[in-house]
Design a protein around this motif. Structure first.
Motif, PDB file in Angstrom:
ATOM      1  N   ALA A  65       0.829  -1.206   0.000  1.00 31.10           N
ATOM      2  CA  ALA A  65       0.000   0.000   0.000  1.00 31.10           C
ATOM      3  C   ALA A  65       0.865   1.259   0.000  1.00 31.10           C
ATOM      4  N   LEU A  80       1.560   6.588  -6.968  1.00 34.77           N
ATOM      5  CA  LEU A  80       0.478   7.477  -7.386  1.00 34.77           C
ATOM      6  C   LEU A  80       0.840   8.942  -7.149  1.00 34.77           C
ATOM      7  N   LYS A  81       1.536   9.225  -6.069  1.00 32.01           N
ATOM      8  CA  LYS A  81       1.981  10.602  -5.823  1.00 32.01           C
ATOM      9  C   LYS A  81       2.954  11.051  -6.900  1.00 32.01           C
ATOM     10  N   VAL A  95      -6.527   3.879  -2.153  1.00 34.82           N
ATOM     11  CA  VAL A  95      -5.188   3.288  -2.041  1.00 34.82           C
ATOM     12  C   VAL A  95      -4.879   2.974  -0.582  1.00 34.82           C
ATOM     13  N   GLY A  96      -5.094   3.933   0.285  1.00 37.39           N
ATOM     14  CA  GLY A  96      -4.854   3.725   1.708  1.00 37.39           C
ATOM     15  C   GLY A  96      -6.007   3.029   2.403  1.00 37.39           C
ATOM     16  N   HIS A  97      -7.092   2.822   1.664  1.00 46.61           N
ATOM     17  CA  HIS A  97      -8.300   2.178   2.183  1.00 46.61           C
ATOM     18  C   HIS A  97      -8.737   2.867   3.476  1.00 46.61           C
ATOM     19  N   THR A 149      -8.620   9.914  -5.008  1.00 44.37           N
ATOM     20  CA  THR A 149      -9.462  10.003  -3.824  1.00 44.37           C
ATOM     21  C   THR A 149     -10.844  10.460  -4.248  1.00 44.37           C
ATOM     22  N   LEU A 187       2.262   1.740  -3.458  1.00 45.81           N
ATOM     23  CA  LEU A 187       1.222   2.216  -4.371  1.00 45.81           C
ATOM     24  C   LEU A 187       0.947   3.701  -4.165  1.00 45.81           C
ATOM     25  N   ARG A 188       0.853   4.123  -2.890  1.00 41.25           N
ATOM     26  CA  ARG A 188       0.642   5.547  -2.623  1.00 41.25           C
ATOM     27  C   ARG A 188       1.790   6.387  -3.175  1.00 41.25           C
ATOM     28  N   VAL A 197      -3.433  10.935  -7.280  1.00 41.49           N
ATOM     29  CA  VAL A 197      -3.871  10.079  -6.185  1.00 41.49           C
ATOM     30  C   VAL A 197      -5.389  10.024  -6.251  1.00 41.49           C
ATOM     31  N   ASP A 247     -10.083   7.382   0.469  1.00 44.10           N
ATOM     32  CA  ASP A 247      -8.825   7.080  -0.216  1.00 44.10           C
ATOM     33  C   ASP A 247      -8.763   5.591  -0.524  1.00 44.10           C
TER      34      ASP A 247
END
Length: 136
Positions: free
Chosen positions: A26, A33-34, A52-54, A41, A29-30, A39, A50
């Motif tokens: 995770a 994406l950054k 990605v961060g769930h 959201t 992945l974050r 990202v 979010d």
């Protein structure tokens, strides 16, 4: 090493060898994406979801959600205030072929409604009798 080099030669920009922790995946992945500048959201009112961060954040405070609650809320946010039919919510919340009763869906929606209310969110989860549910 050979597999890693082949992956980079094929165009990959990161490699995560097995076994790995999901938290590391995770985080990677974050970070990716950054770097890409996108990202993904979902924001509705004071709620930020979010994928990605769930995680769910309401007014800067992170709210704990189960994976099923997260999927249901994502489907409701994606509908942008439109009614989401119960069948669609069940498809969004559970794997294909899962036997989910209406009572089970109602219990999850009740918990979501309570979490939104207790967090002080301006959003409310409302029921359109006989049709479905929506965030308003």
């Amino acid at each position: 090493l050979t597999d890693r080099l082949a992956g980079f030669s094929a165009g990959g920009d990161d490699y995560l060898p097995k076994p790995f922790h999901l938290t590391e995946l995770a985080a990677r992945l974050r970070a990716a994406l950054k770097r890409s500048g996108s990202v993904p959201t979902a924001t509705t009112g004071d709620v930020v979801l979010d994928p990605v961060g769930h995680s769910l954040t309401v007014r800067g405070t992170e709210i704990s959600l189960t994976p099923t609650e997260f999927r249901l809320l994502a489907a409701l946010i994606a509908a942008s205030g439109d009614i989401v039919r119960r069948r669609e919510l069940i498809r969004a919340g559970w794997p294909e072929g899962a036997q989910v009763s209406d009572n089970t869906l109602d219990q999850y929606l009740t918990r979501l409604r309570r979490k939104l209310r207790d967090s002080g969110s301006e959003l409310t989860l409302t029921t359109a009798r006989g049709i479905g549910h929506r965030l308003s």
